[in-house]
Design an enzyme around this catalytic site. Structure first.
Site, PDB file in Angstrom:
ATOM      1  N   LYS A  64       1.791 -11.575  -3.423  1.00  0.00           N
ATOM      2  CA  LYS A  64       1.005 -12.363  -2.461  1.00  0.00           C
ATOM      3  C   LYS A  64       0.333 -13.559  -3.137  1.00  0.00           C
ATOM      4  O   LYS A  64       0.434 -14.688  -2.675  1.00  0.00           O
ATOM      5  CB  LYS A  64      -0.071 -11.487  -1.791  1.00  0.00           C
ATOM      6  CG  LYS A  64       0.487 -10.359  -0.946  1.00  0.00           C
ATOM      7  CD  LYS A  64      -0.612  -9.565  -0.271  1.00  0.00           C
ATOM      8  CE  LYS A  64      -1.530  -8.836  -1.244  1.00  0.00           C
ATOM      9  NZ  LYS A  64      -0.849  -7.793  -2.045  1.00  0.00           N
ATOM     10  N   THR A  65      -0.337 -13.285  -4.245  1.00  0.00           N
ATOM     11  CA  THR A  65      -1.037 -14.365  -4.939  1.00  0.00           C
ATOM     12  C   THR A  65      -0.033 -15.374  -5.499  1.00  0.00           C
ATOM     13  O   THR A  65      -0.251 -16.579  -5.479  1.00  0.00           O
ATOM     14  CB  THR A  65      -1.916 -13.784  -6.068  1.00  0.00           C
ATOM     15  OG1 THR A  65      -2.795 -12.813  -5.496  1.00  0.00           O
ATOM     16  CG2 THR A  65      -2.730 -14.859  -6.755  1.00  0.00           C
ATOM     17  N   ASP A 249      -6.793 -16.131  -0.262  1.00  0.00           N
ATOM     18  CA  ASP A 249      -6.304 -14.915  -0.940  1.00  0.00           C
ATOM     19  C   ASP A 249      -7.262 -13.760  -0.629  1.00  0.00           C
ATOM     20  O   ASP A 249      -8.420 -13.996  -0.282  1.00  0.00           O
ATOM     21  CB  ASP A 249      -6.257 -15.159  -2.461  1.00  0.00           C
ATOM     22  CG  ASP A 249      -5.331 -14.159  -3.177  1.00  0.00           C
ATOM     23  OD1 ASP A 249      -4.735 -13.291  -2.505  1.00  0.00           O
ATOM     24  OD2 ASP A 249      -5.204 -14.254  -4.422  1.00  0.00           O
ATOM     25  N   GLU A 250      -6.794 -12.529  -0.747  1.00  0.00           N
ATOM     26  CA  GLU A 250      -7.645 -11.335  -0.528  1.00  0.00           C
ATOM     27  C   GLU A 250      -8.358 -11.397   0.828  1.00  0.00           C
ATOM     28  O   GLU A 250      -9.557 -11.126   0.935  1.00  0.00           O
ATOM     29  CB  GLU A 250      -8.688 -11.199  -1.655  1.00  0.00           C
ATOM     30  CG  GLU A 250      -8.119 -11.267  -3.058  1.00  0.00           C
ATOM     31  CD  GLU A 250      -7.545  -9.944  -3.555  1.00  0.00           C
ATOM     32  OE1 GLU A 250      -7.477  -8.966  -2.763  1.00  0.00           O
ATOM     33  OE2 GLU A 250      -7.130  -9.887  -4.734  1.00  0.00           O
ATOM     34  N   GLN A 302      -6.258  -2.461   0.480  1.00  0.00           N
ATOM     35  CA  GLN A 302      -7.109  -2.811  -0.662  1.00  0.00           C
ATOM     36  C   GLN A 302      -8.472  -3.328  -0.231  1.00  0.00           C
ATOM     37  O   GLN A 302      -9.165  -3.989  -1.002  1.00  0.00           O
ATOM     38  CB  GLN A 302      -6.417  -3.866  -1.529  1.00  0.00           C
ATOM     39  CG  GLN A 302      -5.174  -3.333  -2.220  1.00  0.00           C
ATOM     40  CD  GLN A 302      -4.576  -4.354  -3.160  1.00  0.00           C
ATOM     41  OE1 GLN A 302      -5.173  -4.705  -4.173  1.00  0.00           O
ATOM     42  NE2 GLN A 302      -3.398  -4.848  -2.835  1.00  0.00           N
ATOM     43  N   ARG A 675      -2.994  -1.322 -10.466  1.00  0.00           N
ATOM     44  CA  ARG A 675      -3.171  -2.355 -11.498  1.00  0.00           C
ATOM     45  C   ARG A 675      -2.207  -2.137 -12.660  1.00  0.00           C
ATOM     46  O   ARG A 675      -2.012  -3.021 -13.490  1.00  0.00           O
ATOM     47  CB  ARG A 675      -4.605  -2.357 -12.073  1.00  0.00           C
ATOM     48  CG  ARG A 675      -5.753  -2.609 -11.100  1.00  0.00           C
ATOM     49  CD  ARG A 675      -5.577  -3.850 -10.304  1.00  0.00           C
ATOM     50  NE  ARG A 675      -5.005  -3.521  -8.997  1.00  0.00           N
ATOM     51  CZ  ARG A 675      -4.418  -4.410  -8.205  1.00  0.00           C
ATOM     52  NH1 ARG A 675      -4.310  -5.652  -8.571  1.00  0.00           N
ATOM     53  NH2 ARG A 675      -3.911  -4.048  -7.042  1.00  0.00           N
TER      54      ARG A 675
END
Ligand SMILES: Nc1ncnc2c1ncn2[C@@H]1O[C@H](COP(=O)(O)OP(=O)(O)OP(=O)(O)O)[C@@H](O)[C@H]1O
Ligand SMILES: [Mg+2]
Length: 807
Positions: A64-65, A249-250, A302, A675
């Site tokens: 995504k990022t 983002d996020e 998330q 992660r």
């Protein structure tokens, strides 16, 4: 308060856009191809999409990022978007810098004029230009968490709130939640629950004091920007015209206020609310401009900031909020092994009401997940330290590619102690933060008092620091005058002679006022921030006091101040090298960074520095990163130790009875697991000390949700593993643990008596790490006064205490 922010920094979750970063910029024709190289089909679509609002929802590590970054590069290099017309919102300042850097690889220095920033930084820039419309001075201060707390403390004591029933933090959180929901103090009354009746009044008083001090807290930054857009159509229109591309983002961790901000910027224009979604073919008409193109990326699994007002409603309702929106899903994970991913999927699948996701990896199964049951938190730390060393010694990993995660900051202590002893280089992110050290806060208060005359909190902080004979009595008299005359505290200082204070006291106060005025003049004369800083350190006597001190801690303080001065100098250099070539191309653009090394600009910068921005870069660091799970969002590491997998720790004790909060803890676990690129360790301790008494936690319920076949249990605990058996056995085990440890410490001591000097670091079996402050007596009578940080100062008999001297 503000959302803590994390960053792709230790291990940037972004690969270079083009193979080697140093390659010369390629010809434009091949750029599109390169930008899309290696991307899968939905990723390509997200980069190429034009027109309608776009939502990319996908699980962790699906790119995504990366897509967001590449889209920016594509917009500039292929769609001729002006860098100044791009607003990209990231979760941290560091992530923003990283993103700008990637894009700069392609478009050169012009990337610097893009607005790539956190919500808070973007809002500060808008407010600096516009807030005067609400009657604020341009040099408003930004209060961070600690300042806000001080201010609320004053309010609470004014209102006579019992700190036991109404802790300042609780009242502040209540106010923060109001602001995150865009509820101002006038309409906050209906939100007060039982026992919270006085909170709306606290909110009102708090705002009044902020206003008087010409200060905004973090939540105000967002709320006031929204209010500005809503109150002044021309301001909103101005930024809608300016930002033609907005990328977030996020998105799952945006709160209501942030969502409304985005809607104001990118929603359908008021007149055309019912109009069909704009397309790129439509030429902008006179007066009615298409909304900016909006792209948000996120993962509802998330979402871990609900407790601070974040709501996944923003993701779920995106298509309703932004008519004509397109949704793209990504399903391939490029980060982790299938084993890591299967564990993450297994855990998160226990949350109700989430759309099923099918995240897969082509990276192969990889290693199984290592499980470890330690006897105590010290054993757990020992295990982690020895595993890390082994990985590094065998060339299978590096310190910099390793992270240790825990649920709460306090858990870092055990790891720090063992890492120091065993020589594993590490860095704690979000521990005692640089900007929270007393000396740094003191000098920032000086700078703020200079920049903003009305900043009472700052003025009062440094009024008698270093000691200059302006004691509580003087402060009280000035405060009374300020209250009586309805003037700011700093104004009352100037009128000290009107109080009943003795002439000597008045003289001291006048000296202080002169000191600040003198530096205010320096700023007005255009002195850069670091000159002002150097001068105030000198003229205030702050530096001299530390220099004259025999306390070794003051030496550290001097080093910290030197570092801070370096930060200010670096800021000035950066500020003066900004290339304005891009801004010049479009002179009407507002908000492009100006080369501004001034004190207000510097204060703005440091007010927005987030704790996680201290994560060392992989190149420079090469140290193990210790951090909380919340700080880990967006990052990736080859090896991850997820520790404290116990019910009562993860999930956190206070969430055990609330299904909603439990679901959030599960998402936090999902974030932690995902992660890891190659290796994941899950550990727990059968016993850990809490508030001095051993605590025995059952294994985390999340551990039980991971299929056995994925796990490789290295140790299942010693024979006595029953956590239920908390009384006699536990005491016995706890005593043994301490004695066992003490005897290990004792053995070298038996041979050679310990010699301690002031400044030495020692390790005590119960109190942990400490610094020797004072020594009295000698030989077997030697006593040491030792500062054990949060455990307090203790007097120890040097030859008998269970201590070990550290090198
Ligand atoms: N098509 C691809 N080819 C190669 N690597 C990729 C591709 N897509 C993503 N990656 C890599 O996968 C990793 C994860 O990507 P990224 O950080 O963008 O994922 P994300 O969806 O933002 O994750 P998170 O949800 O954790 O924020 C990064 O190292 C990234 O460079
Ligand atoms: Mg990401």
């Amino acid at each position: 308060m503000s959302q803590p922010v994390e960053t792709p920094a230790a291990a940037p979750a972004m690969e270079p856009l083009f193979g080697e970063p140093d390659k010369p910029v390629r010809k434009r024709r091949s750029r599109a191809k390169e930008l899309l190289e290696g991307s899968n089909e939905p990723q390509r679509e997200a980069v190429l999409h034009e027109g309608s609002p776009l939502l990319v929802v996908a699980g962790a590590g699906s790119g995504k990022t990366r897509v967001l970054t590449r889209r920016i590069a594509y917009l500039v290099s292929e769609r001729d978007a002006h860098p100044g017309s791009i607003l990209a919102i990231t979760f941290t300042n560091k992530a923003a810098a990283e993103m700008r850097h990637r894009v700069a690889d392609i478009i050169g220095n012009r990337a610097r004029i893009m607005w790539v920033s956190t919500f808070h930084s973007a809002c500060v820039r808008i407010l600096r230009a516009e807030l005067h419309r609400f009657g604020y001075a341009r040099e408003f201060s930004i209060y961070d968490d600690a300042d806000s707390k001080r201010l609320m403390q004053l309010v609470c004591s004014d209102l006579g709130l019992d700190p036991k029933r109404h802790p300042v933090r609780k009242v502040l959180n209540w106010v923060s939640n109001c602001k995150n929901d865009l509820v101002d103090h006038e309409s906050a009354g209906s939100r007060a629950g039982l026992g919270e009746e006085s909170y709306p009044e606290a909110y009102a008083q708090y705002q009044l004091r902020l206003r008087k001090a010409s200060a905004l807290d973090f939540d105000d930054l967002i709320m006031l920007t929204v209010h500005l857009f809503q109150a002044f159509a021309e301001v909103r229109e101005h930024y809608r015209r300016r930002f033609r591309h907005v990328l977030v983002d996020e998105y799952q961790d945006t709160n209501h206020a942030q969502y409304v901000l985005i809607r104001e910027l990118c929603g359908p224009s008021d007149a055309g609310a019912a109009a069909p979604a704009p397309t790129d073919q439509e030429a902008p008409q006179e007066g009615a401009i298409d909304p900016p193109e909006l792209m948000v990326v996120g993962d509802s699994d998330q979402s871990i900031y609900a407790f601070r007002g974040a709501t996944i409603r923003n993701i779920l309702d995106f298509s309703t909020d932004f008519p004509g929106a397109r949704t793209i899903m990504l399903e391939q994970n490029y980060r982790s092994t299938q084993t890591v991913l299967s564990a993450a999927n297994a855990v998160i699948s226990h949350n109700d009401g989430r759309p099923a996701k099918n995240l897969w990896s082509a990276a192969g199964d990889g290693d199984r997940i290592v499980g470890y049951v330690a006897d105590s938190e010290h054993d757990e730390a020992q295990f982690v330290a020895s595993e890390v060393r082994e990985l590094v010694e065998q060339g299978r990993g590096t310190y910099g590619e390793t992270a240790v995660f825990y649920r709460t900051n306090a858990q870092s202590r055990a790891f720090e102690e063992v890492f120091i002893r065993t020589g594993v280089p590490y860095r704690v992110v979000g521990g005692v933060r640089f900007y929270e050290r007393k000396e740094i806060r003191d000098v920032i208060a000086y700078l703020r008092a200079i920049a903003n005359p009305a900043d009472d909190v700052s003025v009062r902080r440094i009024l008698n620091v270093p000691k200059r004979g302006i004691g509580d009595k003087s402060e009280g008299a000035i405060d009374a005058l300020a209250q009586k005359a309805g003037i700011p505290f700093s104004e009352a200082l100037r009128r000290a002679s009107e109080t009943a204070l003795a002439p000597g006291s008045v003289k001291k106060i006048t000296g202080f006022v002169d000191l600040i005025d003198e530096h205010r003049q320096l700023v007005a004369d255009g002195a850069p921030a670091h000159d002002v800083l150097a001068s105030i350190l000198d003229r205030s006597g702050y530096h001299a006091e530390l220099q004259g001190s025999k306390d070794p801690q003051d030496e550290t303080r001097m080093e910290n101040l030197a570092e801070f001065l370096a930060v200010a100098e670096e800021f000035a250099t950066q500020a003066s090298t900004v290339d304005l070539d891009g801004a010049g191309a479009e002179p009407n653009l507002v908000g492009a960074p100006e080369p501004d090394p001034s004190l207000p600009a510097f204060l703005e910068r440091i007010a927005l520095v987030a704790d996680s921005d201290q994560i060392p870069d992989a190149e420079s660091g090469g140290v193990v990163t210790l951090m909380t799970l919340h700080t880990a969002k967006g990052l990736e590491f080859d090896t991850v130790f997820l520790t404290g997998c116990e019910d009562g720790i993860l999930p956190h004790q206070r969430t055990l009875t609330d299904p909603g909060e439990l679901a959030e803890e599960r998402r936090l676990t999902y974030v932690g697991i995902t992660r890891a690129r190659k290796r994941l360790y899950l550990s727990r301790a059968v016993s850990r000390s809490a508030w001095g008494a051993p605590q025995h936690n059952p294994p985390s319920r999340f551990l039980g949700e991971i299929p056995d076949r994925l796990m490789d249990w290295r140790r299942l605990g010693s024979a006595v593993t029953s956590w239920q058996n908390s009384s006699a056995t536990a005491r016995y085990r706890e005593r043994n643990r301490i004695e066992g440890f003490a005897s290990r410490v004792d053995s070298p001591r038996a041979k050679k008596s310990i010699e301690l000097a002031v400044g030495d670091k020692i390790l005590h079996t119960s109190f942990g790490l400490g610094t020797v402050k004072k020594i009295t007596g000698s030989g077997s009578n030697a006593k040491a006064e030792v500062d054990f940080g949060s455990m307090g100062a203790k007097l120890l008999a040097v030859q008998f205490a269970p201590i070990e001297k550290l090198d």
